[in-house]
Every structure is written in C-alpha cells, then in structure tokens.
Design a protein around this motif. Structure first.
Motif, PDB file in Angstrom:
ATOM      1  N   HIS A 128      31.862 160.499  35.710  1.00 27.15           N
ATOM      2  CA  HIS A 128      32.332 161.881  35.517  1.00 27.15           C
ATOM      3  C   HIS A 128      31.601 162.858  36.441  1.00 27.15           C
ATOM      4  O   HIS A 128      31.634 164.062  36.218  1.00 27.15           O
ATOM      5  CB  HIS A 128      32.169 162.330  34.055  1.00 27.15           C
ATOM      6  N   ILE A 129      30.959 162.344  37.470  1.00 29.80           N
ATOM      7  CA  ILE A 129      30.198 163.175  38.417  1.00 29.80           C
ATOM      8  C   ILE A 129      30.795 163.013  39.811  1.00 29.80           C
ATOM      9  O   ILE A 129      30.881 161.892  40.329  1.00 29.80           O
ATOM     10  CB  ILE A 129      28.702 162.792  38.416  1.00 29.80           C
ATOM     11  N   PRO A 130      31.218 164.119  40.444  1.00 27.53           N
ATOM     12  CA  PRO A 130      31.843 164.032  41.771  1.00 27.53           C
ATOM     13  C   PRO A 130      30.886 163.545  42.854  1.00 27.53           C
ATOM     14  O   PRO A 130      29.701 163.867  42.835  1.00 27.53           O
ATOM     15  CB  PRO A 130      32.303 165.464  42.055  1.00 27.53           C
ATOM     16  N   ALA A 155      35.653 170.363  36.177  1.00 27.94           N
ATOM     17  CA  ALA A 155      36.693 169.341  36.222  1.00 27.94           C
ATOM     18  C   ALA A 155      37.168 169.230  37.667  1.00 27.94           C
ATOM     19  O   ALA A 155      37.262 170.246  38.381  1.00 27.94           O
ATOM     20  CB  ALA A 155      37.843 169.718  35.294  1.00 27.94           C
ATOM     21  N   SER A 156      37.469 168.009  38.126  1.00 31.00           N
ATOM     22  CA  SER A 156      37.709 167.837  39.556  1.00 31.00           C
ATOM     23  C   SER A 156      38.673 166.688  39.846  1.00 31.00           C
ATOM     24  O   SER A 156      39.024 165.908  38.970  1.00 31.00           O
ATOM     25  CB  SER A 156      36.373 167.599  40.275  1.00 31.00           C
ATOM     26  N   ILE A 176      33.960 170.725  46.299  1.00 29.88           N
ATOM     27  CA  ILE A 176      32.651 170.554  45.669  1.00 29.88           C
ATOM     28  C   ILE A 176      31.770 169.749  46.609  1.00 29.88           C
ATOM     29  O   ILE A 176      30.633 170.113  46.873  1.00 29.88           O
ATOM     30  CB  ILE A 176      32.792 169.838  44.306  1.00 29.88           C
ATOM     31  N   VAL A 177      32.308 168.626  47.106  1.00 33.70           N
ATOM     32  CA  VAL A 177      31.625 167.782  48.090  1.00 33.70           C
ATOM     33  C   VAL A 177      32.674 167.210  49.022  1.00 33.70           C
ATOM     34  O   VAL A 177      33.847 167.081  48.666  1.00 33.70           O
ATOM     35  CB  VAL A 177      30.818 166.631  47.422  1.00 33.70           C
ATOM     36  N   GLN A 178      32.250 166.856  50.237  1.00 31.57           N
ATOM     37  CA  GLN A 178      33.173 166.212  51.176  1.00 31.57           C
ATOM     38  C   GLN A 178      32.398 165.469  52.244  1.00 31.57           C
ATOM     39  O   GLN A 178      31.218 165.750  52.500  1.00 31.57           O
ATOM     40  CB  GLN A 178      34.125 167.211  51.812  1.00 31.57           C
ATOM     41  N   VAL A 179      33.076 164.501  52.852  1.00 27.05           N
ATOM     42  CA  VAL A 179      32.512 163.731  53.952  1.00 27.05           C
ATOM     43  C   VAL A 179      33.654 163.317  54.876  1.00 27.05           C
ATOM     44  O   VAL A 179      34.756 163.031  54.421  1.00 27.05           O
ATOM     45  CB  VAL A 179      31.713 162.491  53.442  1.00 27.05           C
ATOM     46  N   SER A 180      33.381 163.300  56.164  1.00 24.35           N
ATOM     47  CA  SER A 180      34.374 162.849  57.140  1.00 24.35           C
ATOM     48  C   SER A 180      34.168 161.374  57.437  1.00 24.35           C
ATOM     49  O   SER A 180      33.029 160.931  57.632  1.00 24.35           O
ATOM     50  CB  SER A 180      34.253 163.648  58.439  1.00 24.35           C
ATOM     51  N   LEU A 181      35.257 160.630  57.461  1.00 28.35           N
ATOM     52  CA  LEU A 181      35.190 159.213  57.788  1.00 28.35           C
ATOM     53  C   LEU A 181      35.124 159.055  59.302  1.00 28.35           C
ATOM     54  O   LEU A 181      35.857 159.727  60.035  1.00 28.35           O
ATOM     55  CB  LEU A 181      36.423 158.487  57.255  1.00 28.35           C
ATOM     56  N   GLU A 182      34.254 158.164  59.752  1.00 25.83           N
ATOM     57  CA  GLU A 182      34.195 157.880  61.178  1.00 25.83           C
ATOM     58  C   GLU A 182      35.319 156.930  61.539  1.00 25.83           C
ATOM     59  O   GLU A 182      35.629 156.019  60.790  1.00 25.83           O
ATOM     60  CB  GLU A 182      32.829 157.243  61.511  1.00 25.83           C
TER      61      GLU A 182
END
Length: 185
Positions: A128-130, A155-156, A176-182
């Motif tokens: 339950h944690i993003p 909620a996400s 809330i959080v993000q990352v780019s895929l290589e």
C-alpha cells in the motif's frame, strides 16, 4: 502502449469508481490490477463504501481491458464474480524494450525477487506504499493502494507511458514518484 496500474481496492466502491474514471480518461490501453480486489482482509479496516459485489460489477464493465493477478485477500469465490482471470499469482508482459513481471507482492517482493534481467520492471502491490525507482539493474513499481493507503501517502495509481513509470495521487492526479526507463538495445 500506455498502461495503468492499480492495486489493493479491497472492495471499496468509491475507490473503484475513481480508478475506472482515471482509466477512462488516461487513454491507457490496459488496466493492470495487482491484487486484493474485492475483500478487505482481516488486518485491514473496512474501506470507504465497502461493497465487493458492486466493485465486481464495475470492474466487469472493463473486463476486456483488464489484466490481473491474485492477491493474498483474493479467493476462488472472487473469481466467480469477475469476468476476467485473477487466479494467477504472477504474469509476465513483454514490451518492445522491457519485460514486466506482475505480482501482488506476498510471494515475490523486492526482498525475494524472481529471476529478472537487466531493465525488467517488477510491478507489485501489497504494501500500500507507492514506489517507482531503479533498484540495481531492474525497476520497481508499486502503485500504492487505491483504497487503504499507508505511510502517509494518498490513495494512488500507476502509469507507464513513453518509458516513464509514475505513481500519481488518485484524487489530484499529481505525481508522487516517478522514474524513467532506460532504453535497451
């Protein structure tokens, strides 16, 4: 291909409606549900508008665009209400550049990963944690919970689009959080 991820609905009709509204407006090709769809479980409080049968009816409207895995609170009885398969504890999806390993997170999780290759995405729920981050040479995605968020997070839900993994607030739709895929060649 644009993908939307949600997890841990736990029978909340209000959360399900909002997830499906976000899905409709996202223009995502698929909605990937990472388990714990209908039942709240013995350790969780009753979520807002707890109504598993109605949640099933709402989800069934999108059955042809849903991929799902079984969570620790899901059962064979739940499958009887749903028009899409939920009994697999994991699935794999091959994209042009990456493989997605989909699971709920109670069998496989970041401390007990399946065999993955560099650049693979491990998508799970359960906590339950993003989370959206690179972990060694793989990526971790947890869309958090749509109904019973923990850790002070809202909620996400998650999105994979144009090589970016994001977890967004269900209400405000802000990252809330993000990352780019290589890219892999």
């Amino acid at each position: 291909m644009k993908l939307m991820f949600a997890s841990d609905l736990h029978g909340s009709l209000s959360a399900t409606r909002l997830v499906l509204e976000r899905f409709e407006h996202s223009n995502a090709d698929w909605l990937i549900l990472l388990g714990d769809l209908l039942y709240h479980g013995p350790r969780n409080p009753l979520p807002d508008e707890y109504n598993p049968a109605e949640v099933a009816l709402y989800l069934n409207r999108f059955a042809d665009r849903i991929m799902a895995v079984r969570g620790n609170c899901d059962s064979e009885v739940d499958q009887m209400l749903l028009h899409f398969p939920i009994e697999a504890t994991w699935q794999q999806v091959l994209l042009e550049q990456h493989r997605l390993f989909l699971t709920h997170g109670h069998h496989y999780h970041p401390d007990k990963l399946p065999a993955l290759r560099s650049g693979d995405v491990f998508a799970y729920g359960h906590t339950h944690i993003p989370q959206a981050e690179k972990h060694g040479d793989i990526y971790l995605l947890n869309p958090g919970s749509a109904s019973l968020p923990k850790g002070g997070y809202p909620a996400s839900f998650g999105i994979l689009n144009d090589g970016v993994l994001q977890v967004l607030s269900l209400q405000q739709q802000e990252p809330i959080v993000q990352v780019s895929l290589e890219k892999r060649f």
